[in-house]
Write an enzyme that holds these catalytic residues in place. Structure first.
Site, PDB file in Angstrom:
ATOM      1  CD  GLU A 142      -3.180  -0.944   2.024  1.00 19.53           C
ATOM      2  OE1 GLU A 142      -2.920  -0.268   3.104  1.00 19.53           O
ATOM      3  OE2 GLU A 142      -4.157  -1.396   1.862  1.00 19.53           O
ATOM      4  CD  GLU A 314      -4.384  -5.860   2.714  1.00 19.61           C
ATOM      5  OE1 GLU A 314      -5.180  -5.260   3.265  1.00 19.61           O
ATOM      6  OE2 GLU A 314      -2.979  -5.674   2.566  1.00 19.61           O
TER       7      GLU A 314
HETATM    8  C1  GAL Z   1      -4.362  -2.402   4.809  1.00 22.20           C
HETATM    9  C2  GAL Z   1      -3.059  -3.098   5.042  1.00 22.20           C
HETATM   10  C3  GAL Z   1      -3.156  -4.188   5.911  1.00 22.20           C
HETATM   11  C4  GAL Z   1      -3.904  -4.131   6.923  1.00 22.20           C
HETATM   12  C5  GAL Z   1      -5.390  -3.816   6.598  1.00 22.20           C
HETATM   13  C6  GAL Z   1      -6.287  -3.676   7.697  1.00 22.20           C
HETATM   14  O1  GAL Z   1      -4.331  -1.131   4.804  1.00 22.20           O
HETATM   15  O2  GAL Z   1      -2.585  -3.283   3.955  1.00 22.20           O
HETATM   16  O3  GAL Z   1      -1.754  -4.337   6.307  1.00 22.20           O
HETATM   17  O4  GAL Z   1      -3.576  -3.026   7.835  1.00 22.20           O
HETATM   18  O5  GAL Z   1      -5.281  -2.685   5.904  1.00 22.20           O
HETATM   19  O6  GAL Z   1      -7.616  -3.386   7.325  1.00 22.20           O
END
Ligand code: GAL
Length: 642
Positions: A142, A314
């Site tokens: 990110e 994610e």
């Molecule tokens: C994203 C990040 C992850 C984790 C996640 C939590 O922004 O890539 O490492 O922090 O959010 O929602």
């Protein structure tokens, strides 16, 4: 489409790994992302690598047939590295170092850190680059998260001076381009230029725009350095980076040119809470997220890679930890989000994370498993999604009917000089996107450089700086075009064009914007079936008026091109989209509130974002293949297309 998860083997005793991996398989997962924050375990001391645990983790995953996305760990440089090179830290706009103790504490412009990043990636890629189970690499994690694109460090200042020299050649040219005579801001040499922070009042907008361009270029270069090493040492593996939601701090189209697959991190409930949506919307979609949030990003990031390849790295599985309020999704939403990504053409969806961590910063963030390894609410939904995907097979994409032009530079220009507090570029584009989706259209969100010739409708919500060749390309289209406010209102160096707005666009639309005004929140001017708010332009033209408000013209039209001289509300937008669709011969579907459609070559999919059932009789062709005609809350239905 595959399903996967984000796993952190270094967080758990090795005795747990084999059972974790067996359960992943059993849940229908086949892809696992690892390693993005593991630098301190890979290299606990300078030059001393501990590979054994990672060898074993990779082998454990591979033994169960899982494919691996290995990450470069550069988002979390270890303490020993920061202690050796304290000036590698990014510096905030107030001049304060962004210290060690969380993540992303590096400055993209620090050459020493860049060398360290190349060193650790080379070591990783040499060791695992040809491992059979490794199918892809994620660079860093990110870029820009926690406000880390802009840094005001000495390294960034030095990099910016060189960037300016390369762009302008002579200091006179820079002074001229920026208009530095204005407040005696002229420089005698490039060495004299500082970053635009900490000035008494606003710095020159041209200075800011170039600083943003420079900072974005630094992200591109940092990513490219990683990609170059990985391509050499790990041939035939995909390279990806996980982009964020509602994030415009660097040019994702430029980073995307160095990726095979664009991925993004989808947290619809967190995004609804954190962004501009009004209270009523936040309440209505509390546990579902606004019906266009996930789709908007699917369609945006698909447009960032040459091959249109993209995925969700994610996926929110339950409450997150980082929004102001963190509600739980309605039962069904995790499966819905998964199938919706499939409908938009994702290659995979990875759930973040496998098991909720009982320690450190994200202990309040749900996973597929609870900290005690029992299944959390998302686990059966992942299983159900895997089953539905088996029934459906691979999604064959169809060409979207509508193209929506998106520009990162436009976001920077509107952010640097909003002129109205409420003129938020992302929100404008999102509203135009919603208008298309409310009427059942499939949309591609594309860069201003994209080929627009195969779309039935083209929409440009706002493009203050017209990139070279854009007007010529628009002129060749036969599709209806809708162009929004502020388009063509600035030159490349952030000045008003000699011929006034819309600059070169007058070749297509013979009008001149003679004055603009911005309006307080709550002020609305009736126009057609709807209204405009926030922003209004006075326009001079002898030939183009189509729709007027009490204050004068609002929509101007010549042939198939329309210009809207204000910020339209949903009803006005719906009306304009309907007119364009009629001209283009595109059929619209009027959808009930909260229902969204997406087509693949073989299927029509419908998603119910409401917390009440929706009857889709008359929308889908006959009886659904999956689901029911009356779709329950947070449910979906799939039809075979005739
Ligand atoms: C994203 C990040 C992850 C984790 C996640 C939590 O922004 O890539 O490492 O922090 O959010 O929602």
């Amino acid at each position: 489409m595959k399903l996967g998860t984000c796993y952190f083997p270094e967080h758990w005793p090795q005795e747990m790994w084999a059972e974790d991996v067996r359960r992943m398989r059993e849940m229908g997962l086949s892809l696992v992302r690892i390693g993005e924050f593991a630098w301190s375990r890979i290299e606990p001391e300078p030059g001393r690598f501990e590979w054994e645990w990672l060898d074993r983790a990779i082998d454990t995953l591979a033994a169960e047939g899982l494919r691996i996305i290995l990450c470069t760990p550069t988002a979390t440089p270890p303490k020993w590295l920061v202690d050796r090179m304290p000036d590698m830290l990014a510096v905030d706009a107030e001049g304060r170092p962004r210290r060690f103790g969380s993540r992303r504490h590096y400055c993209f412009s620090h050459q020493g850190y860049r060398a360290q990043s190349r060193r650790i990636i080379t070591a990783l890629a040499k060791r695992y680059g040809r491992h059979d189970a490794i199918v892809a690499w994620q660079t860093d994690n990110e870029y820009g998260c926690h406000d880390t694109v802009l840094s005001f460090s000495d390294s960034a200042a030095a990099g910016f001076r060189v960037w300016c020299l390369n762009r302008y050649g002579t200091i006179e040219a820079l002074n001229e381009a920026w208009g530095n005579v204005f407040w005696s801001m002229e420089y005698a040499s490039f060495e004299a230029i500082d970053p635009p922070n900490l000035t008494v009042t606003e710095a020159n907008p041209a200075h800011w725009l170039d600083y943003r361009r420079f900072a974005s270029d630094e992200v591109v270069r940092f990513n490219r350095e990683q990609a170059d090493i990985l391509r050499e040492l790990s041939p035939d593996r995909d390279i990806t980076h996980n982009f964020m939601g509602f994030f415009t701090e660097f040019d994702h189209h430029a980073v995307g040119r160095d990726l095979d697959v664009a991925t993004w991190d989808s947290y619809p409930l967190g995004f609804l809470e954190q962004f501009w949506f009004d209270d009523a919307t936040k309440r209505a979609y509390l546990r579902q997220g606004h019906p266009d949030i996930a789709a908007f990003h699917h369609d945006l990031y698909r447009g960032t890679t040459a091959g249109g390849r993209w995925a969700v790295m994610e996926q929110q599985p339950g409450p997150v930890n980082w929004a102001r309020f963190n509600p739980a999704p309605l039962p069904g939403m995790v499966a819905l989000w998964t199938l919706e990504a499939y409908a938009h053409g994702a290659e995979f969806v990875g759930y973040f994370r496998w098991r909720q961590a009982p320690f450190a910063q994200e202990q309040m963030h749900a996973g597929l498993l609870r900290p005690d390894s029992s299944e959390a609410e998302a686990a059966p939904e992942a299983r159900a999604a895997a089953k539905a995907l088996d029934t459906l097979g691979e999604a064959e994409p169809v060409k979207a009917q509508a193209a929506l032009v998106f520009s990162y530079e436009a976001a920077w220009v509107c952010g640097i000089q909003p002129q109205a507090k409420s003129f938020r570029y992302l929100e404008l584009v999102f509203e135009w996107y919603s208008a298309l989706r409310r009427q059942g259209l499939d949309v591609d969100i594309v860069s201003p450089q994209a080929d627009l010739s195969r779309y039935a409708m083209v929409l440009v919500p706002s493009l203050p700086i017209l990139p070279g060749g854009f007007v010529e390309r628009l002129s060749k289209l036969t599709a209806p075009i809708l162009i929004g406010p502020r388009t063509g209102s600035k030159t490349a160096s952030f000045a008003i064009p000699d011929e006034l707005a819309p600059g070169e666009l007058r070749a297509l639309m013979p009008l001149t914007v003679t004055r603009v005004e911005s309006l307080r929140d709550g002020v609305r001017l009736e126009a057609g079936d709807g209204s405009i708010a926030r922003w209004r332009e006075d326009v001079e033209t002898s030939e183009m008026a189509e729709l007027s408000a009490s204050t004068g013209g609002v929509v101007y039209r010549r042939a198939r091109t329309r210009y809207i001289a204000g910020w339209p509300d949903a009803r006005l937008l719906d009306q304009l989209v309907a007119r364009m669709a009629r001209e283009a011969g595109v059929a619209l579907t009027t959808l009930p509130e909260g229902l969204r459609l997406r087509r693949t070559a073989r299927h029509l999919l419908a998603f119910n974002y409401c917390d009440t059932p929706i009857n889709t009789a008359g929308i889908g062709p006959g009886a659904p293949l999956i689901g029911k005609t009356v779709i329950p809350p947070a449910g979906y239905a799939v039809w075979r297309r005739p």
